[in-house]
Design an enzyme around this catalytic site. Structure first.
Site, PDB file in Angstrom:
ATOM      1  N   GLU A  65      -1.498  -5.073  -4.282  1.00 28.70           N
ATOM      2  CA  GLU A  65      -2.064  -6.352  -3.825  1.00 28.70           C
ATOM      3  C   GLU A  65      -2.321  -6.320  -2.332  1.00 28.70           C
ATOM      4  OE1 GLU A  65       0.091  -9.902  -4.959  1.00 28.70           O
ATOM      5  OE2 GLU A  65       0.443  -9.126  -6.977  1.00 28.70           O
ATOM      6  N   GLU A  74       6.952  -8.065  -8.803  1.00 22.37           N
ATOM      7  CA  GLU A  74       7.677  -8.337  -7.558  1.00 22.37           C
ATOM      8  C   GLU A  74       9.125  -8.759  -7.793  1.00 22.37           C
ATOM      9  OE1 GLU A  74       5.469 -11.144  -5.185  1.00 22.37           O
ATOM     10  OE2 GLU A  74       4.329  -9.519  -4.287  1.00 22.37           O
TER      11      GLU A  74
HETATM   12  C1  GAL Z   1       2.305 -12.127  -4.717  1.00 24.69           C
HETATM   13  C2  GAL Z   1       2.246 -12.241  -6.228  1.00 24.69           C
HETATM   14  C3  GAL Z   1       0.863 -12.660  -6.685  1.00 24.69           C
HETATM   15  C4  GAL Z   1       0.374 -13.829  -5.876  1.00 24.69           C
HETATM   16  C5  GAL Z   1       0.425 -13.480  -4.402  1.00 24.69           C
HETATM   17  C6  GAL Z   1       0.000 -14.582  -3.488  1.00 24.69           C
HETATM   18  O1  GAL Z   1       3.610 -12.204  -4.273  1.00 24.69           O
HETATM   19  O2  GAL Z   1       2.576 -11.023  -6.837  1.00 24.69           O
HETATM   20  O3  GAL Z   1       0.888 -12.967  -8.039  1.00 24.69           O
HETATM   21  O4  GAL Z   1       1.166 -14.915  -6.143  1.00 24.69           O
HETATM   22  O5  GAL Z   1       1.728 -13.183  -4.043  1.00 24.69           O
HETATM   23  O6  GAL Z   1      -1.297 -14.942  -3.725  1.00 24.69           O
END
Ligand code: GAL
Length: 820
Positions: free
Chosen positions: A248, A179
């Protein structure tokens, strides 16, 4: 032709070419051995469970319809000291990857090595921060060298075990950075150059599978830029040759100390996934599929809790979180069945207005369709290719043959499992838990102000302690003469601090403590204090509760007592300030009980069973107990305690802080899945201890014989209510539409009775079902009793044939509540 050439090339590069899998991609999908794939993946972080839990978690992932398991790699856990590595126990990355392989699944390896992940310092070792001239995540030579060193080492380890698909192993994708696109603006031109360097460095490692960069819309080719978020259907990759991938999909959210329990509804997660595939996506990863536990000091922060349950499809303990797990499994099965049309079909859409669209994927062999209703309030009834379909608001219907609706994201036909905690049947706790105790030895720090090093400056906690402990003592001795202008009746100590928690002492007297609330990590603490003429020992204890893990330059967010520190005197209207910031400060990291390993079962130190004190700060408690019978997951209830750390047979199960209540506002019993989710949308646990129950993995326990629980209590608490419990399914409910099959299961235990059953238009929810205005002629409860009671699971056809007719032409439902 293309494929065989690539294969040949691969054979030249790797020795085990007979088994090598060729992973490539085109604009549509990830291609494995020449076939475009629909890939469903789930995040399970190996250090957030125990090695013993891995096979079961991964198997459940497979049974839940996943193709792949994703994990980050946690640099600070593996390289706690520069060039000293740890891959033992639940840090055995290779073993984790082999467990994925044994289950016949693919792996997605997100090396980072910056990972965010609510993990301490985002995965960076603190020694890295303390190297001269260091700047993180930019074109800083020292940083790039270390990042390259660690990344290369991981890649080499994985290669050595032939775990990349190109070598015949399970790993089909690798990730570099994480990110960075979210923060790149803060790094200027250097940020852009850094991303190019990351891409080149990763590519040079020759892993033989594609590299991804998430949230990085300037990712240079051949890096695949991917999307993270609650919804990614609107995402378009930065290159026509990059498939639309979602790394994600947040299945819930994490929790902070003082925060509430976030829930993301099953309907909404399913909706987001179905929308993504409706709109051309082909790879989707759940973050998290199993969240697990932040054992020891691994929680990020500041203020991430020990539980990392995340409301994921598998709960913290590895139990199925139903209906989320089952409803998504059905979705995965439907999507997999459409793999060919989704990845090869021509796409066309039909707009019905009012945010309703149908998408048709058509190949010569057949078609598959989605009907999506993104309207937040109005259900739709639409005529699609001659048939009427009811598509509830904020839902997607899937028609694998473009005729029959086999799945709708808002119509859940999976059971809801209500998890219950049960007392430890191995003994009559808590009444039998016998406690002994010891005070933490604080004489040297409180009375003598004696530490390990001295400096004429107030330093950041990270710099002094290298994050070896949460605890850092700042001590100074001040001589105050009665003639000193600051001397007077009303004196106080004023501390400018960024300590997450602070305790202040003057001449051994505890003058006060402070904990940060509502995210204000920079504050001024002032407390009246009594000074003596002559020497005064000022002792300040700074406590971190997880180092930051996110944001541009997060590594430089101060921690500890950054000063200035003043003694304030008041004489009438006059305020006299004595600045102690450049005094001689003495530092000591950690607590003596940690050094003496009081938490270890073998600790020879003496403990007293006499007059065990309650509500005493800086106190160690110890007890023994028998492991709860059976195989269900175990938790320890720490209600009554304040804040501290807990160990089971020497294993650190994490920070505890039941004294920190969550805010009283912002919870609701009802949760509307319609409309975009945000972390505060559906919360529970208002006004309760943020976390009361702590996971005790079964593998930490001796099943026969005694077990030891040690607590270090920092702010004062009462251990007399502490007890061990098991967690299992208490009862199961379902509310299933007709023409579906209902599966009821008590997770390996027999179903003991049917509390409620009605086929018709029953009302209410799990625990409060009631019969509706119409009900079928056959006795639903009797049918279910006959088919389910005494069995571990049963499968029921929800149909008129089975239960009899009712309700005229209306769609009927079967509501059931069964006791496990
Ligand atoms: C994203 C990040 C993850 C985790 C998630 C929130 O931005 O890539 O590692 O932190 O947010 O749970």
């Amino acid at each position: 032709m293309m494929i065989s050439l690539k294969f040949l090339l691969c054979c030249l590069l790797v020795s085990s070419c007979a088994y090598a899998t060729i992973v490539s991609h085109d604009g549509r999908a990830i291609t494995i051995d020449g076939h475009r794939r629909v890939l469903l993946s789930g995040s399970i972080h190996y250090p957030r469970s125990t090695t013993e839990m891995w096979p079961d978690l991964i198997k459940k992932g497979k049974e839940g319809g996943l193709d792949a398991i994703e994990t980050y790699v946690f640099w600070n856990a593996h390289e706690p000291t520069r060039r000293q590595y740890d891959f033992s126990g639940n840090l055995d990355l290779i073993r984790f990857l082999k467990t994925i392989q044994d289950e016949g699944m693919y792996g997605v390896l997100r090396i980072g090595p910056y990972v965010c992940a609510e993990w301490n310092y985002g995965g960076f070792p603190v020694w890295l921060h303390n190297m001269p001239g260091m700047e993180f995540r930019t074109t800083n030579t020292a940083f790039m060298n270390e990042m390259q060193n660690f990344t290369t080492m991981i890649v080499e380890m994985v290669k050595k075990e032939k775990l990349f698909a190109s070598q015949g192993g399970p790993i089909i994708l690798a990730q570099i950075e994480n990110e960075y696109g979210n923060v790149i603006g803060s790094y200027g031109e250097a940020g852009k150059a850094y991303i190019k360097w990351c891409a080149n460095m990763a590519n040079s490692l020759d892993v033989g599978v594609p590299w991804i960069m998430c949230q990085q819309d300037d990712a240079p080719q051949p890096m695949l830029n991917t999307c993270n978020g609650y919804y990614c259907d609107n995402f378009t990759p930065n290159n026509p040759n990059t498939p639309k991938m979602w790394t994600e999909n947040w299945t819930g959210w994490y929790k902070n100390w003082g925060g509430k329990d976030p829930h993301r509804t099953t309907e909404d997660v399913a909706f987001a996934v179905a929308r993504f595939f409706q709109r051309g996506g082909t790879f989707q990863n759940y973050y998290m599929y199993h969240g697990g536990t932040n054992f020891d000091r691994t929680a990020g922060g500041p203020y991430i809790t020990t539980t990392y349950d995340y409301d994921a499809p598998l709960d913290e303990f590895g139990n199925l979180n139903q209906p989320k797990y089952g409803h998504l499994k059905q979705l995965h099965d439907v999507l997999h069945a459409m793999e060919k049309t989704l990845t090869y079909g021509n796409i066309s859409t039909v707009d019905f207005g009012n945010l309703v669209t149908a998408t048709v994927y058509k190949t010569e062999e057949g078609s598959s369709c989605f009907i999506g209703n993104v309207n937040e309030t109005s259900d739709a009834k639409i005529n699609f290719q001659g048939t009427f379909y009811d598509v509830p608001a904020w839902s997607v219907s899937i028609l694998p043959d473009c005729k029959t609706e086999t799945y709708n994201t808002a119509k859940i036909n999976t059971q809801t499992s209500v998890m219950v905690k049960k007392a430890n049947e191995a003994e009559n706790e808590p009444s039998t838990l016998k406690w002994s105790w010891r005070p933490e030895n604080v004489d040297n720090v409180l009375l003598k102000g004696k530490g390990e090093s001295t400096m004429r400056q107030l330093f950041d906690q990270k710099v002094v302690s290298n994050d070896e402990s949460d605890y850092l003592w700042y001590m100074t001795t001040v001589n105050i003469k009665e003639q000193d202008p600051v001397w007077g009746k009303n004196m106080s100590l004023r501390i400018n601090s960024t300590a997450h928690v602070l305790h202040a002492f003057v001449n051994g007297q505890h003058i006060g403590n402070y904990r940060v609330e509502n995210g204000k990590f920079h504050y001024v603490f002032e407390q009246d204090a009594k000074f003596n003429p002559g020497a005064n020992v000022i002792t300040l204890l700074s406590i971190t509760v997880g180092l930051p893990n996110y944001g541009a330059f997060f590594e430089n967010v101060p921690a500890g007592i950054t000063g200035p520190v003043f003694i304030i005197g008041r004489n009438g209207d006059e305020t006299i300030v004595k600045d102690l910031s450049t005094h001689k400060w003495s530092y000591k990291t950690g607590l003596s009980g940690f050094e003496n390993q009081l938490f270890s079962s073998e600790s020879p130190s003496t403990w007293s069973g006499e007059s065990v004190p309650f509500n005493r700060t800086m106190t160690w408690y110890k007890t023994t107990f028998k492991a709860p019978l059976g195989s269900e997951p175990v938790v320890v209830d720490l209600l009554g305690l304040g804040k501290g750390t807990a160990w089971i047979n020497g294993n650190n199960i994490g920070r505890y802080w039941p004294a920190f209540l969550s805010g009283i506002d912002g919870c609701s019993a009802e949760c509307n899945y319609r409309g975009a989710y945000y972390a505060e949308k559906c919360q529970t646990n208002c006004g309760e201890p943020t976390q009361r129950w702590y996971h005790v993995p079964r593998s930490f326990l001796n099943s026969d014989g005694d077990n030891t629980l040690v607590l270090f209590e920092e702010i004062g608490g009462n251990p007399s209510l502490v007890n061990f419990q098991t967690i299992g399914v208490g009862n199961v409910c379902a509310n299933v539409y007709e023409k579906n099959v209902l599966e009821l299961s008590c997770n390996g235990k027999p179903i003991s009775s049917i509390k409620f059953a009605s086929f018709g238009n029953p009302g209410g929810n799990c625990g409060s079902f009631e019969k509706g205005t119409c009900e079928a002629s056959n006795d639903a409860a009797a049918i279910l009793t006959q088919e389910c009671v005494g069995k571990e699971k049963c499968s029921i056809d929800v149909s008129e044939e089975k239960f009899g007719g009712a309700c005229g032409g209306l769609a009927k439902r079967l509501a059931v509540e069964a006791i496990c």
